[in-house]
Design a protein around this motif. Structure first.
Motif, PDB file in Angstrom:
ATOM      1  N   ARG A  95      -2.410  -2.887  69.104  1.00 46.57           N
ATOM      2  CA  ARG A  95      -3.150  -1.682  68.740  1.00 46.57           C
ATOM      3  C   ARG A  95      -4.634  -1.897  68.994  1.00 46.57           C
ATOM      4  O   ARG A  95      -5.098  -3.029  69.068  1.00 46.57           O
ATOM      5  N   PRO A  96      -5.396  -0.821  69.130  1.00 41.81           N
ATOM      6  CA  PRO A  96      -6.843  -0.978  69.331  1.00 41.81           C
ATOM      7  C   PRO A  96      -7.480  -1.638  68.117  1.00 41.81           C
ATOM      8  O   PRO A  96      -7.132  -1.320  66.976  1.00 41.81           O
ATOM      9  N   CYS A  97      -8.409  -2.541  68.375  1.00 38.13           N
ATOM     10  CA  CYS A  97      -9.048  -3.286  67.296  1.00 38.13           C
ATOM     11  C   CYS A  97     -10.544  -3.417  67.590  1.00 38.13           C
ATOM     12  O   CYS A  97     -10.938  -3.778  68.697  1.00 38.13           O
ATOM     13  N   LEU A  98     -11.355  -3.127  66.580  1.00 35.98           N
ATOM     14  CA  LEU A  98     -12.806  -3.232  66.672  1.00 35.98           C
ATOM     15  C   LEU A  98     -13.277  -4.087  65.508  1.00 35.98           C
ATOM     16  O   LEU A  98     -12.917  -3.833  64.362  1.00 35.98           O
ATOM     17  N   VAL A  99     -14.074  -5.113  65.809  1.00 28.58           N
ATOM     18  CA  VAL A  99     -14.589  -6.019  64.780  1.00 28.58           C
ATOM     19  C   VAL A  99     -16.091  -5.796  64.646  1.00 28.58           C
ATOM     20  O   VAL A  99     -16.807  -5.764  65.646  1.00 28.58           O
ATOM     21  N   VAL A 100     -16.554  -5.668  63.407  1.00 27.91           N
ATOM     22  CA  VAL A 100     -17.969  -5.470  63.130  1.00 27.91           C
ATOM     23  C   VAL A 100     -18.553  -6.790  62.658  1.00 27.91           C
ATOM     24  O   VAL A 100     -18.251  -7.260  61.553  1.00 27.91           O
ATOM     25  N   THR A 101     -19.392  -7.399  63.510  1.00 28.85           N
ATOM     26  CA  THR A 101     -20.054  -8.660  63.174  1.00 28.85           C
ATOM     27  C   THR A 101     -21.164  -8.924  64.191  1.00 28.85           C
ATOM     28  O   THR A 101     -21.110  -8.430  65.309  1.00 28.85           O
ATOM     29  N   ALA A 102     -22.121  -9.737  63.777  1.00 27.67           N
ATOM     30  CA  ALA A 102     -23.149 -10.219  64.709  1.00 27.67           C
ATOM     31  C   ALA A 102     -22.935 -11.695  65.004  1.00 27.67           C
ATOM     32  O   ALA A 102     -23.680 -12.278  65.783  1.00 27.67           O
ATOM     33  N   GLY A 141     -22.023  -4.345  66.335  1.00 28.40           N
ATOM     34  CA  GLY A 141     -22.903  -4.986  65.377  1.00 28.40           C
ATOM     35  C   GLY A 141     -22.936  -4.313  64.011  1.00 28.40           C
ATOM     36  O   GLY A 141     -22.453  -3.194  63.838  1.00 28.40           O
ATOM     37  N   PRO A 142     -23.519  -5.006  63.028  1.00 24.36           N
ATOM     38  CA  PRO A 142     -23.586  -4.499  61.661  1.00 24.36           C
ATOM     39  C   PRO A 142     -24.242  -3.137  61.503  1.00 24.36           C
ATOM     40  O   PRO A 142     -23.862  -2.364  60.635  1.00 24.36           O
ATOM     41  N   ARG A 143     -25.227  -2.825  62.326  1.00 22.33           N
ATOM     42  CA  ARG A 143     -25.910  -1.532  62.193  1.00 22.33           C
ATOM     43  C   ARG A 143     -24.958  -0.354  62.340  1.00 22.33           C
ATOM     44  O   ARG A 143     -25.223   0.732  61.835  1.00 22.33           O
ATOM     45  N   THR A 144     -23.854  -0.593  63.029  1.00 21.07           N
ATOM     46  CA  THR A 144     -22.885   0.478  63.254  1.00 21.07           C
ATOM     47  C   THR A 144     -22.329   1.025  61.947  1.00 21.07           C
ATOM     48  O   THR A 144     -22.013   2.209  61.854  1.00 21.07           O
TER      49      THR A 144
END
Length: 129
Positions: free
Chosen positions: A97-104, A121-124
């Motif tokens: 499945r589509p996966c998006l990770v939020v991290t810097a 990135g975190p700003r998202t």
């Protein structure tokens, strides 16, 4: 396939996102993680640029931020050890499945993109002032 299997999984690096703004989070790590969790409810509903909602949101917490309860729309995963390792596990489990990770975190970004995830990135996901 169920809706959950086709909905984008958004994995949020709680420690990294909370730590991206020097707003005193270190005095109350759990409270900072709870504020982030609450902000993620709208993200789960409405999505992010390029990732329309709803999203399946998982906030990964570790250390002093443990004990944060989930809320409708946001699951909270308490990493038993390394938060980074737990996020990699979640991405590996979501391969179809589509996966998006939020991290810097550069190393975490490398690890999850190697498994096919996208990163942002975190700003998202930080609240807008």
């Amino acid at each position: 396939m169920t809706t959950r299997e086709t909905t984008t999984l958004l994995v949020v690096d709680g420690a990294n996102v909370v730590g991206s703004v020097p707003d005193g989070w270190w005095r109350d790590r759990r409270g900072a993680a709870e504020r982030l969790r609450d902000n993620l409810v709208e993200v789960a509903r409405h999505g992010l640029p390029g990732h329309p909602g709803p999203l399946d949101v998982v906030l990964v917490v570790e250390g002093a931020a443990r004990g944060v309860d989930p809320v409708p729309g946001v699951r909270v995963d308490e990493a038993p050890g390394s938060g980074d390792d737990r996020m990699v596990e979640l991405v590996a489990q979501a391969r179809d499945r589509p996966c998006l990770v939020v991290t810097a975190d550069r190393e975490l970004r490398r690890r999850v993109t190697g498994l096919g995830a996208r990163v942002t990135g975190p700003r998202t996901v930080r609240p807008r002032p």
